[in-house]
Design a protein around this motif. Structure first.
Motif, PDB file in Angstrom:
ATOM      1  N   TYR A 175     -42.243   5.885  -2.786  1.00 53.57           N
ATOM      2  CA  TYR A 175     -41.810   4.937  -3.817  1.00 53.57           C
ATOM      3  C   TYR A 175     -42.759   4.781  -5.089  1.00 53.57           C
ATOM      4  O   TYR A 175     -43.957   4.280  -4.800  1.00 53.57           O
ATOM      5  N   TYR A 176     -42.452   4.832  -6.168  1.00 54.39           N
ATOM      6  CA  TYR A 176     -43.460   4.671  -7.256  1.00 54.39           C
ATOM      7  C   TYR A 176     -43.482   3.184  -7.604  1.00 54.39           C
ATOM      8  O   TYR A 176     -42.714   2.333  -7.445  1.00 54.39           O
ATOM      9  N   ARG A 177     -44.485   2.715  -8.239  1.00 56.61           N
ATOM     10  CA  ARG A 177     -44.676   1.337  -8.758  1.00 56.61           C
ATOM     11  C   ARG A 177     -44.295   1.383 -10.300  1.00 56.61           C
ATOM     12  O   ARG A 177     -44.817   0.514 -10.858  1.00 56.61           O
ATOM     13  N   PHE A 178     -43.539   2.356 -10.973  1.00 52.17           N
ATOM     14  CA  PHE A 178     -42.880   2.187 -12.179  1.00 52.17           C
ATOM     15  C   PHE A 178     -44.436   2.291 -13.164  1.00 52.17           C
ATOM     16  O   PHE A 178     -44.234   1.869 -14.186  1.00 52.17           O
ATOM     17  N   ASP A 179     -45.254   3.008 -12.981  1.00 48.93           N
ATOM     18  CA  ASP A 179     -46.509   3.307 -13.719  1.00 48.93           C
ATOM     19  C   ASP A 179     -46.381   4.252 -14.990  1.00 48.93           C
ATOM     20  O   ASP A 179     -46.743   4.084 -15.906  1.00 48.93           O
ATOM     21  N   ASN A 180     -44.870   4.748 -14.779  1.00 44.80           N
ATOM     22  CA  ASN A 180     -44.661   6.021 -15.965  1.00 44.80           C
ATOM     23  C   ASN A 180     -43.325   5.101 -16.642  1.00 44.80           C
ATOM     24  O   ASN A 180     -42.559   6.001 -17.460  1.00 44.80           O
ATOM     25  N   LYS A 181     -43.036   3.744 -16.562  1.00 43.18           N
ATOM     26  CA  LYS A 181     -42.044   3.257 -17.264  1.00 43.18           C
ATOM     27  C   LYS A 181     -42.408   2.020 -17.982  1.00 43.18           C
ATOM     28  O   LYS A 181     -43.516   1.614 -17.499  1.00 43.18           O
ATOM     29  N   PRO A 182     -41.530   1.522 -18.864  1.00 48.23           N
ATOM     30  CA  PRO A 182     -41.880   0.521 -19.768  1.00 48.23           C
ATOM     31  C   PRO A 182     -41.856  -0.872 -19.056  1.00 48.23           C
ATOM     32  O   PRO A 182     -41.267  -0.919 -17.754  1.00 48.23           O
ATOM     33  N   SER A 226     -40.703  14.986 -12.454  1.00 45.68           N
ATOM     34  CA  SER A 226     -39.357  14.381 -12.560  1.00 45.68           C
ATOM     35  C   SER A 226     -38.858  13.451 -11.581  1.00 45.68           C
ATOM     36  O   SER A 226     -39.561  13.610 -10.335  1.00 45.68           O
ATOM     37  N   ALA A 227     -37.739  12.959 -11.662  1.00 43.87           N
ATOM     38  CA  ALA A 227     -37.241  12.023 -10.684  1.00 43.87           C
ATOM     39  C   ALA A 227     -37.000  12.842  -9.284  1.00 43.87           C
ATOM     40  O   ALA A 227     -36.497  13.787  -9.287  1.00 43.87           O
ATOM     41  N   PRO A 228     -37.066  12.059  -8.116  1.00 44.52           N
ATOM     42  CA  PRO A 228     -37.531  10.623  -7.929  1.00 44.52           C
ATOM     43  C   PRO A 228     -39.055  10.776  -7.819  1.00 44.52           C
ATOM     44  O   PRO A 228     -39.567  11.599  -7.206  1.00 44.52           O
ATOM     45  N   TYR A 229     -39.846   9.767  -8.602  1.00 46.62           N
ATOM     46  CA  TYR A 229     -41.283   9.595  -8.340  1.00 46.62           C
ATOM     47  C   TYR A 229     -41.405   8.996  -7.249  1.00 46.62           C
ATOM     48  O   TYR A 229     -40.844   8.059  -6.579  1.00 46.62           O
ATOM     49  N   ALA A 247     -57.308  11.225   2.792  1.00 43.54           N
ATOM     50  CA  ALA A 247     -56.797  12.026   3.930  1.00 43.54           C
ATOM     51  C   ALA A 247     -57.089  13.496   4.222  1.00 43.54           C
ATOM     52  O   ALA A 247     -56.699  14.031   5.150  1.00 43.54           O
ATOM     53  N   GLY A 248     -57.910  13.936   3.128  1.00 44.10           N
ATOM     54  CA  GLY A 248     -58.446  15.443   3.249  1.00 44.10           C
ATOM     55  C   GLY A 248     -57.575  16.344   2.645  1.00 44.10           C
ATOM     56  O   GLY A 248     -57.887  17.583   2.809  1.00 44.10           O
ATOM     57  N   PHE A 249     -56.753  15.949   1.638  1.00 48.84           N
ATOM     58  CA  PHE A 249     -55.997  16.933   0.793  1.00 48.84           C
ATOM     59  C   PHE A 249     -56.543  17.449  -0.468  1.00 48.84           C
ATOM     60  O   PHE A 249     -57.222  16.372  -0.872  1.00 48.84           O
ATOM     61  N   VAL A 250     -56.392  18.616  -0.672  1.00 49.36           N
ATOM     62  CA  VAL A 250     -56.858  19.007  -2.129  1.00 49.36           C
ATOM     63  C   VAL A 250     -55.764  19.668  -2.904  1.00 49.36           C
ATOM     64  O   VAL A 250     -54.701  19.883  -2.264  1.00 49.36           O
ATOM     65  N   ASP A 251     -55.917  20.254  -4.197  1.00 51.73           N
ATOM     66  CA  ASP A 251     -55.167  20.619  -4.891  1.00 51.73           C
ATOM     67  C   ASP A 251     -53.544  19.724  -5.135  1.00 51.73           C
ATOM     68  O   ASP A 251     -52.613  20.422  -4.905  1.00 51.73           O
ATOM     69  N   ILE A 252     -54.052  18.664  -5.175  1.00 51.81           N
ATOM     70  CA  ILE A 252     -52.758  17.705  -5.428  1.00 51.81           C
ATOM     71  C   ILE A 252     -51.873  17.959  -6.466  1.00 51.81           C
ATOM     72  O   ILE A 252     -52.469  17.946  -7.538  1.00 51.81           O
ATOM     73  N   ARG A 282     -44.841   0.128  -2.791  1.00 49.26           N
ATOM     74  CA  ARG A 282     -44.772   1.075  -3.937  1.00 49.26           C
ATOM     75  C   ARG A 282     -46.173   1.355  -4.179  1.00 49.26           C
ATOM     76  O   ARG A 282     -47.016   0.419  -4.294  1.00 49.26           O
ATOM     77  N   PHE A 283     -46.185   2.565  -4.847  1.00 51.43           N
ATOM     78  CA  PHE A 283     -47.686   3.134  -5.170  1.00 51.43           C
ATOM     79  C   PHE A 283     -47.499   3.705  -6.627  1.00 51.43           C
ATOM     80  O   PHE A 283     -46.546   4.272  -7.169  1.00 51.43           O
ATOM     81  N   THR A 284     -48.857   3.669  -7.155  1.00 53.47           N
ATOM     82  CA  THR A 284     -48.996   4.355  -8.399  1.00 53.47           C
ATOM     83  C   THR A 284     -49.182   5.791  -8.075  1.00 53.47           C
ATOM     84  O   THR A 284     -49.791   6.203  -6.995  1.00 53.47           O
ATOM     85  N   ARG A 285     -49.335   6.635  -8.931  1.00 47.68           N
ATOM     86  CA  ARG A 285     -49.608   8.012  -9.087  1.00 47.68           C
ATOM     87  C   ARG A 285     -51.155   8.259  -8.608  1.00 47.68           C
ATOM     88  O   ARG A 285     -51.463   8.948  -7.750  1.00 47.68           O
ATOM     89  N   LYS A 286     -51.805   7.465  -9.194  1.00 43.41           N
ATOM     90  CA  LYS A 286     -53.403   7.486  -9.027  1.00 43.41           C
ATOM     91  C   LYS A 286     -53.759   6.778  -7.678  1.00 43.41           C
ATOM     92  O   LYS A 286     -54.435   7.481  -6.903  1.00 43.41           O
ATOM     93  N   GLU A 287     -52.832   5.911  -6.991  1.00 38.57           N
ATOM     94  CA  GLU A 287     -53.141   5.428  -5.668  1.00 38.57           C
ATOM     95  C   GLU A 287     -52.751   6.691  -4.499  1.00 38.57           C
ATOM     96  O   GLU A 287     -53.456   6.778  -3.795  1.00 38.57           O
ATOM     97  N   ILE A 288     -51.689   7.054  -4.812  1.00 37.19           N
ATOM     98  CA  ILE A 288     -51.245   8.162  -3.800  1.00 37.19           C
ATOM     99  C   ILE A 288     -52.310   9.535  -4.019  1.00 37.19           C
ATOM    100  O   ILE A 288     -52.674   9.913  -3.089  1.00 37.19           O
ATOM    101  N   THR A 289     -52.765   9.832  -5.312  1.00 35.82           N
ATOM    102  CA  THR A 289     -53.920  10.926  -5.334  1.00 35.82           C
ATOM    103  C   THR A 289     -55.058  10.566  -4.443  1.00 35.82           C
ATOM    104  O   THR A 289     -55.632  11.146  -3.828  1.00 35.82           O
TER     105      THR A 289
END
Ligand SMILES: C[S@@+](CC[C@H](N)C(=O)[O-])C[C@H]1O[C@@H](n2cnc3c(N)ncnc32)[C@H](O)[C@@H]1O
Length: 282
Positions: A156-163, A271-274, A261-266, A248-255
């Motif tokens: 779930y996103y924290r609405f970081d791309n919403k007003p 588009s929805a659902p974020y 956790a060791g993932f690259v090329d993220i 809920r998480f922002t895109r930055k937090e998920i990155t």
């Protein structure tokens, strides 16, 4: 069952119990193939299918009713469907009867018995925002994957791309969630269906009407549901308002978490659902 947030299994037992009852109430079997495929592509459009084939082995972590497993199983060699809810797994087993390459384990993300670095791919959709320690959950998934294996994650996103006004509407809806999610299951089911009929349906169909009239509806509340059948709205109203533990998480937090956790090329879906993200186990 009681909640134990410090559980070494990294799960909230009451949340799992509620999900089991949710999948019993909405086993997803009556969704038309076209609608299911359309929802599937909202998640899987960014998945690198060229990296998997008929001999690939992977996992569906928190498989729920098995609705996505049904579409992945025909493409792979073996699909390990993991969920800590017996009720959810019963629905998944029923749905996936025609796929002998699906294997089931009743376990939490932290307790799954899949050997370390054994999996060619994995996905975990709509699960890890409902557990006590999301980062630890991502790390548990990562440990199961071979180096170079893709992993698809939806949080779930924290609405970081919403007003700001959009976030305010969510904050109000969250007060309602806090109340409804604590009700006994029968009552929360009933209230969630009222919400589906009186809020989800009119707002989503209004968004559709605005879109048809030529307006952009990206920021129209519940516009993602504008073409979805009522069944999705009813399921998601129970999912959203019936679940006690929601993060809920922002895109930055998920990155950051995926990186830790060791993932690259993220990569993220735009588009929805974020936010739906895919990473490669480094
Ligand atoms: C919102 S449902 C999503 C189900 C499925 N991934 C889907 O998208 O249809 C969340 C699922 O996560 C499962 N779950 C809850 N806690 C979990 C945990 N600690 N580990 C693994 N799965 C968990 C629940 O039982 C439930 O089936």
């Amino acid at each position: 069952m009681k909640k134990d947030a410090t559980d070494k299994n990294n799960m909230d037992s009451r949340v799992v119990e509620d999900f089991g009852r949710e999948w019993q109430a909405f086993n997803q079997n009556e969704i038309a193939d076209e609608a299911l495929l359309s929802a599937f592509s909202q998640y899987f459009d960014i998945f690198p299918f060229e990296k998997i084939n008929q001999s690939s082995v992977g996992f569906d972590m928190g498989c729920g009713s098995g609705r996505w497993a049904k579409l992945i199983a025909p493409r792979v060699g073996r699909l390990n469907c993991v969920d800590p809810s017996e009720l959810a797994l019963a629905e998944a087993k029923n749905k996936l009867q025609g796929f002998p390459n699906c294997h089931f384990e009743c376990a939490s993300v932290a307790g799954a018995s899949l050997p370390q670095e054994s999996q060619d791919f994995g996905y975990c959709l709509g699960v890890l925002h409902h557990i006590p320690d999301t980062l630890a959950g991502i790390k548990s998934c990562s440990e199961k994957l071979k180096h170079g294996a893709p992993f698809l994650l939806y949080l779930y996103y924290r609405f970081d791309n919403k007003p700001a006004w959009y976030r305010l509407i969510w904050a109000l809806s969250d007060v309602l969630r806090q109340m409804v999610s604590r009700m006994p299951f029968g009552l929360k089911h009933f209230v969630s269906q009222l919400i589906a009929f009186s809020i989800y349906w009119p707002l989503s169909r209004m968004a559709l009407a605005f879109e048809k009239a030529g307006f952009k509806v990206t920021n129209f509340p519940l516009s993602d549901y504008r073409t979805k059948p009522l069944y999705f709205l009813k399921t998601d109203a129970l999912d959203r308002f019936g679940t006690r533990l929601e993060k809920r998480f922002t895109r930055k937090e998920i990155t950051q978490m995926l990186g830790e956790a060791g993932f690259v090329d993220i990569k993220f879906s735009e588009s929805a659902p974020y936010w739906v993200a895919v990473g490669i186990r480094g």
